[in-house]
Design a protein around this motif. Sequence first.
Motif, PDB file in Angstrom:
ATOM      1  N   UNK A  37       0.822  -1.145   0.163  1.00 53.51           N
ATOM      2  CA  UNK A  37       0.125  -0.005  -0.118  1.00 53.51           C
ATOM      3  C   UNK A  37       0.708   1.309   0.027  1.00 53.51           C
ATOM      4  N   UNK A  38       1.907   1.157   0.753  1.00 54.47           N
ATOM      5  CA  UNK A  38       2.847   2.459   0.851  1.00 54.47           C
ATOM      6  C   UNK A  38       3.477   2.804  -0.670  1.00 54.47           C
ATOM      7  N   UNK A  39       3.675   1.627  -1.384  1.00 53.21           N
ATOM      8  CA  UNK A  39       4.002   1.970  -2.617  1.00 53.21           C
ATOM      9  C   UNK A  39       2.889   2.788  -3.609  1.00 53.21           C
ATOM     10  N   UNK A  40       1.784   2.144  -3.405  1.00 50.33           N
ATOM     11  CA  UNK A  40       0.656   2.749  -4.213  1.00 50.33           C
ATOM     12  C   UNK A  40       0.316   4.224  -3.864  1.00 50.33           C
ATOM     13  N   UNK A  41       0.605   4.535  -2.476  1.00 53.54           N
ATOM     14  CA  UNK A  41       0.324   5.897  -1.911  1.00 53.54           C
ATOM     15  C   UNK A  41       1.502   6.799  -2.539  1.00 53.54           C
ATOM     16  N   UNK A  42       2.844   6.159  -2.880  1.00 54.33           N
ATOM     17  CA  UNK A  42       3.890   6.943  -3.215  1.00 54.33           C
ATOM     18  C   UNK A  42       3.672   7.204  -4.825  1.00 54.33           C
ATOM     19  N   UNK A  43       2.865   6.409  -5.492  1.00 49.10           N
ATOM     20  CA  UNK A  43       2.495   6.738  -7.029  1.00 49.10           C
ATOM     21  C   UNK A  43       1.471   7.779  -6.841  1.00 49.10           C
ATOM     22  N   UNK A  44       0.463   7.750  -6.099  1.00 50.28           N
ATOM     23  CA  UNK A  44      -0.685   8.641  -6.056  1.00 50.28           C
ATOM     24  C   UNK A  44      -0.322  10.102  -5.647  1.00 50.28           C
ATOM     25  N   UNK A  45       1.163  10.288  -5.288  1.00 50.94           N
ATOM     26  CA  UNK A  45       1.429  11.568  -4.974  1.00 50.94           C
ATOM     27  C   UNK A  45       2.016  12.207  -6.380  1.00 50.94           C
ATOM     28  N   UNK A  46       2.420  11.577  -7.112  1.00 50.68           N
ATOM     29  CA  UNK A  46       2.792  11.966  -8.625  1.00 50.68           C
ATOM     30  C   UNK A  46       2.070  11.753  -9.964  1.00 50.68           C
ATOM     31  N   UNK A  47       1.009  10.582  -9.763  1.00 51.82           N
ATOM     32  CA  UNK A  47       0.239  10.418 -10.754  1.00 51.82           C
ATOM     33  C   UNK A  47      -1.324  10.115 -10.356  1.00 51.82           C
TER      34      UNK A  47
END
Length: 100
Positions: A11-21
Amino acid sequence: MVVLATTAVPDHLRGAFSRWTTEVVSGIFTGSVSARVRDKLWEATSAVVGNGAAVLIHPAPTELGYAIRTAGTRRRIPADFNGLTFMKMTAAPPRGAIME
């Protein structure tokens, strides 16, 4: 523009993606980011994808106009054939096999 497709990632990886995309469909992210941000996101992805899978498609000076990167457990691997990228299928693990 980049497209990042993920399966079973933390989930933390998906959160990182959501910051930029933008997550347009569950696990599919798209956006316009710099090459530096794209590469940093991919480094983070490759480091923690584990038994999940991720595919990154981004602009590149190739015959097709884009490049494909993959990480994690997957059955499709990009293969270069005279400057064209095809997706090579690998055999599925036998049923009951333990994935490391």
